[in-house]
Design an enzyme around this catalytic site. Structure first.
Site, PDB file in Angstrom:
ATOM      1  CB  CYS A 178       0.418  -4.035  -3.347  1.00  0.00           C
ATOM      2  SG  CYS A 178      -0.229  -2.839  -4.522  1.00  0.00           S
ATOM      3  CB  CYS A 357      -1.872  -3.092  -9.306  1.00  0.00           C
ATOM      4  SG  CYS A 357      -0.509  -2.321  -8.462  1.00  0.00           S
TER       5      CYS A 357
HETATM    6  C1  LIG Z   1       2.287  -0.865   1.079  1.00  0.00           C
HETATM    7  C2  LIG Z   1       1.167  -1.747   0.599  1.00  0.00           C
HETATM    8  C3  LIG Z   1       0.350  -1.306  -0.424  1.00  0.00           C
HETATM    9  C4  LIG Z   1      -0.706  -2.104  -0.887  1.00  0.00           C
HETATM   10  N1  LIG Z   1      -1.517  -1.619  -1.878  1.00  0.00           N
HETATM   11  C5  LIG Z   1      -2.574  -2.362  -2.288  1.00  0.00           C
HETATM   12  C6  LIG Z   1      -3.484  -1.851  -3.274  1.00  0.00           C
HETATM   13  O1  LIG Z   1      -3.335  -0.730  -3.762  1.00  0.00           O
HETATM   14  N2  LIG Z   1      -4.537  -2.634  -3.647  1.00  0.00           N
HETATM   15  C7  LIG Z   1      -4.750  -3.872  -3.101  1.00  0.00           C
HETATM   16  O2  LIG Z   1      -5.736  -4.506  -3.442  1.00  0.00           O
HETATM   17  N3  LIG Z   1      -3.886  -4.387  -2.183  1.00  0.00           N
HETATM   18  C8  LIG Z   1      -2.818  -3.662  -1.766  1.00  0.00           C
HETATM   19  N4  LIG Z   1      -1.960  -4.182  -0.815  1.00  0.00           N
HETATM   20  C9  LIG Z   1      -2.039  -5.614  -0.448  1.00  0.00           C
HETATM   21  C10 LIG Z   1      -3.081  -5.990   0.592  1.00  0.00           C
HETATM   22  O3  LIG Z   1      -2.952  -5.194   1.745  1.00  0.00           O
HETATM   23  C11 LIG Z   1      -2.896  -7.452   0.947  1.00  0.00           C
HETATM   24  O4  LIG Z   1      -2.842  -8.223  -0.232  1.00  0.00           O
HETATM   25  C12 LIG Z   1      -4.017  -7.981   1.828  1.00  0.00           C
HETATM   26  O5  LIG Z   1      -4.036  -7.297   3.056  1.00  0.00           O
HETATM   27  C13 LIG Z   1      -3.827  -9.472   2.062  1.00  0.00           C
HETATM   28  O6  LIG Z   1      -4.774  -9.975   2.947  1.00  0.00           O
HETATM   29  P1  LIG Z   1      -4.482 -11.304   3.778  1.00  0.00           P
HETATM   30  O7  LIG Z   1      -5.713 -11.588   4.537  1.00  0.00           O
HETATM   31  O8  LIG Z   1      -3.911 -12.338   2.907  1.00  0.00           O
HETATM   32  O9  LIG Z   1      -3.290 -10.869   4.772  1.00  0.00           O
HETATM   33  P2  LIG Z   1      -3.319  -9.713   5.856  1.00  0.00           P
HETATM   34  O10 LIG Z   1      -4.368  -8.709   5.561  1.00  0.00           O
HETATM   35  O11 LIG Z   1      -1.913  -9.236   5.966  1.00  0.00           O
HETATM   36  O12 LIG Z   1      -3.757 -10.449   7.195  1.00  0.00           O
HETATM   37  C14 LIG Z   1      -3.048 -11.521   7.739  1.00  0.00           C
HETATM   38  C15 LIG Z   1      -3.508 -11.701   9.193  1.00  0.00           C
HETATM   39  O13 LIG Z   1      -2.980 -12.932   9.693  1.00  0.00           O
HETATM   40  C16 LIG Z   1      -2.515 -12.729  10.997  1.00  0.00           C
HETATM   41  N5  LIG Z   1      -1.504 -13.734  11.311  1.00  0.00           N
HETATM   42  C17 LIG Z   1      -0.224 -13.795  10.917  1.00  0.00           C
HETATM   43  N6  LIG Z   1       0.377 -14.864  11.426  1.00  0.00           N
HETATM   44  C18 LIG Z   1      -0.553 -15.513  12.160  1.00  0.00           C
HETATM   45  C19 LIG Z   1      -0.529 -16.692  12.949  1.00  0.00           C
HETATM   46  N7  LIG Z   1       0.579 -17.418  13.097  1.00  0.00           N
HETATM   47  N8  LIG Z   1      -1.663 -17.072  13.573  1.00  0.00           N
HETATM   48  C20 LIG Z   1      -2.799 -16.342  13.447  1.00  0.00           C
HETATM   49  N9  LIG Z   1      -2.863 -15.208  12.716  1.00  0.00           N
HETATM   50  C21 LIG Z   1      -1.755 -14.808  12.077  1.00  0.00           C
HETATM   51  C22 LIG Z   1      -1.997 -11.302  11.007  1.00  0.00           C
HETATM   52  O14 LIG Z   1      -1.995 -10.769  12.322  1.00  0.00           O
HETATM   53  C23 LIG Z   1      -3.005 -10.594  10.099  1.00  0.00           C
HETATM   54  O15 LIG Z   1      -4.082 -10.050  10.829  1.00  0.00           O
HETATM   55  C24 LIG Z   1      -0.919  -3.387  -0.314  1.00  0.00           C
HETATM   56  C25 LIG Z   1      -0.095  -3.819   0.725  1.00  0.00           C
HETATM   57  C26 LIG Z   1       0.922  -3.022   1.194  1.00  0.00           C
HETATM   58  C27 LIG Z   1       1.773  -3.514   2.344  1.00  0.00           C
END
Ligand SMILES: Cc1cc2nc3c(=O)[nH]c(=O)nc-3n(C[C@H](O)[C@H](O)[C@H](O)COP(=O)(O)OP(=O)(O)OC[C@H]3O[C@@H](n4cnc5c(N)ncnc54)[C@H](O)[C@@H]3O)c2cc1C
Ligand SMILES: *[C@@H]1O[C@H](CO)[C@@H](O)[C@H](O)[C@H]1NC(C)=O
Ligand SMILES: *[C@@H]1O[C@H](CO)[C@@H](O)[C@H](O)[C@H]1NC(C)=O
Ligand SMILES: *[C@@H]1O[C@H](CO)[C@@H](O)[C@H](O)[C@H]1NC(C)=O
Ligand SMILES: *[C@@H]1O[C@H](CO)[C@@H](O)[C@H](O)[C@H]1NC(C)=O
Length: 429
Positions: A178, A357
């Site tokens: 984000c 966003c």
């Molecule tokens: C401050 C902030 C504001 C945001 N605002 C927005 C917004 O307004 N709108 C929007 O759409 N998005 C927003 N986002 C972004 C959004 O939260 C992420 O893009 C989204 O969570 C990504 O999902 P993901 O599944 O890729 O990763 P995540 O949701 O981060 O999940 C990754 C998972 O993998 C696990 N993991 C890590 N390493 C390992 C490993 N070695 N083995 C097994 N598991 C592992 C972790 O424990 C976690 O559970 C924001 C993020 C932040 C931090």
């Protein structure tokens, strides 16, 4: 000795578990995909690997930083989020061998698969800035960051007690999740300072590593107007490299003249953390040169290993890393992978890079940026979303958290494309 060793090895290898589908990471992307497959496959066919026992709604951290939500209401036990019909392996993956179709866990045991989805996100690296963690721990009244489950708890308290001076908000030189969030918290802080009558005693600057305020022209133009109206100083191409908390100094590298440093005095510093891919992924043969999973951008299938897919922040998709991007791409991944599993060839639409966003620009105001791989706006509503609106704010604050918990991670939200088509059809009549 030797035979004991062989028996031991055989024991270990018989312990190797096999699943038709293995998913690494039970965050936003992992659960969105797992929930869809859980409707078709049984518990002994799908495994989700994730050690973390708490699921965090990370987009809510911006609102928590401004006191509009509490950090606790953004969290749920992971046990309530993992879909039934799947096996949760509560461990981290620490190695992937896509040539041999297995994942190794922290304790050395191996999980083999027919198909793999990587969804492990991106790693937050406050440790990459010298002195930052020390400053966050020991000077919480001056140095804050909402980019962390631990430090987000202190952000609102500090913003609300700020009594004026130099306030600096940073944006790092790495890809981050984000990319709008570091400025959203700044606009909200501006409103908090006004409410508390300290804005006229405060200078606010946005020190960003980027050459512009935002990567999409249409929204950048609107944001420049807002920055001007709010009397915020925009300093581009500056990357925070060190915090000297004792002297209240932040040291930035001038990215246009590498090696040249510029020191800023601060009374309040909000740090947007640099981020890097996880090591176990970066060193695997799934990664590109930067450490992100190398996928075909239209399908999310791996470029070399056709039984491997990836979604979300861990990928090298050339779009902003958001939950919204996952919403728009998870059904495309699932349909393509289902075709492969079932030997079918139903047409699957191509992912266009949709990401969104919601740029909260103050209490009750928001610009709802939505765009594709080419940075072209892809707006859902039949109105100009670059204008600050109350409706967009309500969508961000109240609707999106519910969409996330009740639909996106349950596998029933595929993004707003259907509404976009509906509205635009309506308009063309
Ligand atoms: C401050 C902030 C504001 C945001 N605002 C927005 C917004 O307004 N709108 C929007 O759409 N998005 C927003 N986002 C972004 C959004 O939260 C992420 O893009 C989204 O969570 C990504 O999902 P993901 O599944 O890729 O990763 P995540 O949701 O981060 O999940 C990754 C998972 O993998 C696990 N993991 C890590 N390493 C390992 C490993 N070695 N083995 C097994 N598991 C592992 C972790 O424990 C976690 O559970 C924001 C993020 C932040 C931090
Ligand atoms: C669990 O899987 C079975 C098929 O294996 C399916 O019929 C059932 O609906 C699934 N349950 C849920 C909650 O998705
Ligand atoms: C390793 O961890 C997994 C998941 O927690 C567990 O199922 C397995 O039994 C462990 N293996 C060994 C050898 O300890
Ligand atoms: C779980 O994830 C959060 C961020 O989403 C992180 O702050 C926390 O340290 C993680 N916990 C464990 C045990 O990995
Ligand atoms: C899946 O996507 C690939 C491109 O990555 C495409 O060539 C293929 O036709 C799709 N496969 C199926 C079975 O839909």
């Amino acid at each position: 000795m030797n035979s004991v060793y062989h028996i031991f090895v055989r024991r270990l290898s018989t312990q190797q578990k096999h699943y038709k589908l293995v998913i690494i990471g039970a965050g936003c992307g992992g659960l969105a995909c797992a929930s869809k497959f859980a409707k078709k496959l049984s518990k002994d066919q799908i495994a989700i690997i994730d050690k973390n026992d708490t699921h965090v709604y990370q987009p809510g951290w911006t609102l928590a930083g401004a006191g509009l939500k509490t950090p606790d209401e953004l969290e749920k036990p992971q046990s309530q989020c993992i879909p039934t019909n799947t096996t949760w392996i509560q461990s981290n993956a620490n190695q992937i061998e896509p040539e041999k179709n297995f994942v190794q866990l922290e304790n050395g045991s191996k999980i083999s698969y027919d198909y793999l989805i990587v969804a492990s996100g991106i790693q937050t690296r406050l440790d990459k800035i010298k002195g930052a963690i020390e400053a966050l721990d020991n000077h919480p009244q001056h140095v804050v960051s909402m980019y962390s489950r631990k430090y987000v708890r202190n952000v609102y308290n500090t913003l609300n007690h700020f009594r004026g001076g130099q306030a600096i908000f940073t944006f790092p030189s790495t890809p981050i999740k984000c990319p709008g969030a570091p400025q959203k918290i700044m606009y909200l802080a501006d409103d908090i300072f006004r409410r508390n009558n300290v804005r006229d005693k405060t200078t606010i600057s946005y020190n960003t590593a980027l050459p512009v305020i935002f990567g999409v022209k249409k929204y950048a133009a609107a944001l420049m107007e807002i920055v001007k109206a709010k009397n915020i100083q925009l300093n581009t191409r500056l990357n925070l490299v060190e915090v000297c908390a004792d002297k209240k100094e932040a040291i930035f590298e001038n990215l246009d003249q590498p090696g040249t440093m510029k020191t800023f005095k601060y009374d309040l510093l909000h740090i947007a953390a640099p981020m890097t891919p996880y090591e176990f992924l970066a060193k695997s043969s799934l990664a590109d040169a930067n450490g992100f999973v190398d996928v075909i951008k239209e399908t999310l299938q791996h470029k070399k290993f056709s039984n491997v897919f990836a979604i979300g922040d861990c990928t090298n998709l050339p779009t902003s890393k958001t939950a919204a991007a996952i919403a728009a791409s998870n059904s495309i991944l699932v349909r393509n992978l289902t075709n492969i599993m079932e030997g079918k060839s139903d047409a699957v639409p191509k992912y266009d890079g949709y990401t969104s966003c919601p740029l909260v620009t103050g209490f009750n105001k928001c610009i709802l940026a939505e765009f594709d791989f080419d940075g072209q706006p892809l707006e859902t509503l039949p109105i100009n979303q670059a204008k600050e609106r109350f409706l967009s704010y309500i969508m961000k604050k109240d609707m999106m958290p519910n969409l996330y918990w009740n639909m996106l991670i349950r596998g029933t939200w595929n993004g707003p494309a259907v509404f976009r088509k509906l509205f635009h059809l309506g308009m063309s009549k």
